[in-house]
Design an enzyme around this catalytic site. Structure first.
Site, mmCIF file in Angstrom:
data_model
loop_
_atom_site.group_PDB
_atom_site.id
_atom_site.type_symbol
_atom_site.label_atom_id
_atom_site.label_comp_id
_atom_site.label_asym_id
_atom_site.label_seq_id
_atom_site.Cartn_x
_atom_site.Cartn_y
_atom_site.Cartn_z
ATOM 1 N N ILE B 86 36.191 -32.721 20.050
ATOM 2 C CA ILE B 86 37.491 -32.066 20.148
ATOM 3 C C ILE B 86 37.855 -31.541 21.340
ATOM 4 O O ILE B 86 36.800 -31.142 22.467
ATOM 5 C CB ILE B 86 37.362 -30.642 19.157
ATOM 6 C CG1 ILE B 86 36.886 -30.908 17.894
ATOM 7 C CG2 ILE B 86 38.783 -30.170 19.297
ATOM 8 C CD1 ILE B 86 36.282 -29.652 17.126
ATOM 9 N N CYS B 87 39.302 -31.841 21.924
ATOM 10 C CA CYS B 87 39.874 -31.576 23.391
ATOM 11 C C CYS B 87 40.377 -30.305 23.061
ATOM 12 O O CYS B 87 41.646 -30.121 22.601
ATOM 13 C CB CYS B 87 40.611 -32.695 23.657
ATOM 14 S SG CYS B 87 41.407 -32.022 25.195
ATOM 15 N N LEU B 88 39.920 -29.080 23.416
ATOM 16 C CA LEU B 88 40.447 -27.948 23.432
ATOM 17 C C LEU B 88 39.906 -27.008 24.387
ATOM 18 O O LEU B 88 38.630 -26.877 24.605
ATOM 19 C CB LEU B 88 39.774 -27.296 21.967
ATOM 20 C CG LEU B 88 40.528 -26.035 21.413
ATOM 21 C CD1 LEU B 88 41.928 -26.120 21.187
ATOM 22 C CD2 LEU B 88 40.005 -25.502 20.135
#
Lengths: 460, 153
Positions: B86-88
């Site tokens: 996840i890109c967060l």
């Protein structure tokens, strides 16, 4: 102005008069309790003698937090109560002055029975004999531990009252005079207290050396000698006494004869400041006395009723702890130790990010350089310090909740107390003036120099 | 497991006693730092109706370091790659120890509602999303049906 300050000293009279009559002595008990809990010595038992039950006022050393850093010892303590003495101890200048080539040629000077003040002039010495004053009591303050000193005051170094303070201080040369000042209190109502520069030494003399500023003035048609001590005794009499509406005023200097002068160009300059005729040397509630190295706060006895007591402060701590504030990171409950246990850092110690006021427990995160951290809650960057309750009740102007802390020391007190001290410039060293935390004498940083604390309440 | 920090115990208790709507997180019985997570696809998003499985692990340094979170269910999303990463930002440089498992999962749920193709992790998905959003949403919906609904895998 004069009438106002006289009204201020008139109020203790009514109060104290009432106290003498009142056998329950509520006001007195406050003071007794106050004494007993802050001082290490068991001085809390009320003296049997009725006269000694009369209290003129109290002096508290700024930068102490309930006791001296390292503990109170005998006449060296953080708080001194001026009580009416059994026999009057006051002295006042006589009408005469004697001129000698040298002070040692004066009988008064040589006699250990008689008080005198000598003014050393280039070619001779003027000795003013002082005579016993049955109407007053005299209290002497200074660095000397000799017998004539009632209240021994040593230099206060910023931050030393903080339990985690690193004691790296090299012993510095003191700037406090060994016999710094005298306070003379009327033995009868309204028990007016007055302050004078210089104290009598073990030979009961005050000697103003060749370099001390001195002069003569005419008073009631008489020529009177007066002078200042090297570093001087500065006083600041706040407007509206010491209360929520107190306002600091200008610092001034008191002379050996108790007249008031504007500040000298520098602390120990040879030229005195201009004489201020409307002002007097009467100690009003909240007067600050600066001895160059330590500053004292005068609280007159009439005001103990509206002054928080150690019990008040314990209650405030208790209330704060009851809210079970949480560390938003550790999810642990934070708590302040009770006053007398606040001698070291505890596991539940609250810490604050001074930039935003968010309170956490101790955590290791977000270092930005050596001194600064990022707040986990709002990402503002600033100093991160442990919080300590301001334990000395005398420094509070009200009994409000401890909602604010000073920057950068982290001493917690009420909002109004924080505001008052942040606006009160204190002499710092021999030149600078700086607002400082009254509980540890650390100069305040930034404007306004304090922060409202933001606590996290438990979610469950 | 011995030596589980109080913070993790408290967070777990609260996750179980007051679950967030559309999210469940259950600690693994053999490793209390490992959570089995499901997030329901948010309403009015291409993921609506889907139940997405994730795994969440609290590393030794937690909460001073971020939890490690990964999708186990395949998902067509510009900020989630093929293997579920996840890109967060809050899982990386914007992590703060004041954040919790709860807030992390809420942020992931919000990411499903508002994909951000300008900061992509799956470049092909992001390109499609920018070039033809309607088609990308359609694909996302199909994947949801295929992988995140009962019977799907």
């Amino acid at each position: 102005m004069k009438t106002e300050s006289e009204m201020d000293v008139a109020s203790p009279a009514e109060h104290l008069a009432g106290m003498e009559m009142d056998t329950s002595g509520t006001a007195y008990q406050n003071v007794a309790e106050y004494q007993g809990n802050t001082a290490h010595e068991p001085t809390c038992t009320p003296p049997a003698d009725e006269d000694e039950a009369i209290i003129y006022g109290e002096l508290i050393v700024l930068g102490t937090n309930g006791q001296l850093p390292g503990g109170d010892r005998g006449r060296r303590k953080s708080c001194f109560t001026l009580r009416k003495k059994k026999e009057a101890t006051g002295v006042k200048p006589s009408d005469q002055h004697q001129v000698f080539p040298r002070a040692s040629q004066s009988q008064t000077f040589n006699s250990k029975e008689h008080h005198s003040v000598s003014y050393t002039l280039p070619r001779n010495v003027v000795v003013v004999p002082y005579v016993h004053d049955p109407g007053t009591d005299m209290f002497q303050i200074g660095r000397s531990t000799e017998e004539p000193i009632d209240f021994v005051v040593m230099d206060i170094f910023p931050g030393t009252s903080i339990p985690t303070h690193q004691r790296s201080q090299q012993p510095q040369q003191s700037t406090i005079s060994r016999f710094a000042c005298r306070i003379v209190c009327d033995r009868n109502p309204p028990y007016t207290a007055r302050i004078y520069a210089a104290g009598f030494d073990t030979s009961m003399n005050i000697v103003l050396g060749e370099k001390a500023p001195k002069w003569t003035i005419d008073k009631d048609g008489k020529r009177i000698f007066d002078g200042l001590t090297t570093n001087g005794v500065l006083i600041m009499q706040p407007k509206n006494g010491f209360s929520q509406s107190s306002e600091p005023t200008q610092w001034k200097e008191t002379s050996v004869c108790g007249d008031i002068y504007r500040l000298r160009e520098s602390r120990s300059a040879q030229m005195p400041g201009a004489k201020v005729d409307g002002d007097n040397n009467v100690l009003v509630n909240g007067t600050l006395i600066d001895l160059c190295g330590a500053t004292l706060l005068w609280r007159s006895s009439s005001n103990v009723d509206c002054m928080p007591t150690p019990r008040h402060i314990d209650q405030l701590i208790h209330n704060l702890n009851l809210g079970r504030p949480q560390c938003p990171v550790g999810l642990t409950t934070l708590a302040f130790p009770r006053r007398n246990r606040a001698t070291r850092e505890t596991e539940k110690q609250p810490w604050v990010y001074l930039e935003c006021g968010h309170v956490h427990g101790r955590i290791e995160w977000g270092n930005r350089g050596e001194e600064e951290r990022m707040c986990p809650l709002c990402r503002s960057v600033g100093k991160y310090v442990p919080l300590w309750i301001g334990n000395e009740p005398a420094f509070y102007v009200d009994t409000g909740s401890p909602t604010h802390c000073f920057i950068p020391c982290g001493h917690v007190c009420s909002a109004k107390t924080a505001l008052y001290w942040s606006r009160t410039a204190l002499p710092h060293g021999t030149q600078a003036y700086n607002a400082a935390c009254p509980f540890c004498a650390t100069p305040l940083e930034g404007d306004p120099g304090y922060k409202k604390l933001i606590w996290q309440q438990p979610v469950d | 497991m011995a030596g589980l920090p109080r913070r993790i115990t408290k967070e777990t208790q609260r996750l179980l006693s007051e679950p967030v709507q559309g999210i469940s997180a259950t600690p693994d019985e053999n490793n209390l730092r490992y959570f089995h997570v499901t997030i329901n696809g948010p309403k009015d998003s291409p993921f609506e109706g889907g139940v997405f499985k994730l795994e969440l692990f609290l590393p030794e340094e937690y909460p001073m370091a971020a939890p490690k979170v990964r999708f186990n269910t395949k998902i067509y999303h510009p900020n989630i790659d093929k293997i579920g990463r996840i890109c967060l930002d809050i899982l990386k440089d914007k992590w703060s120890p004041a954040l919790q498992v709860r807030t992390v999962l809420l942020s992931i749920q919000a990411l499903l509602s508002a994909p951000n193709p300008d900061d992509p992790l799956a470049n092909d998905v992001a390109d499609n999303w920018k070039r033809n959003e309607a088609a990308a949403i359609k694909t996302a919906r199909e994947w949801t049906q295929k992988y995140a609904m009962s019977g799907g895998q």
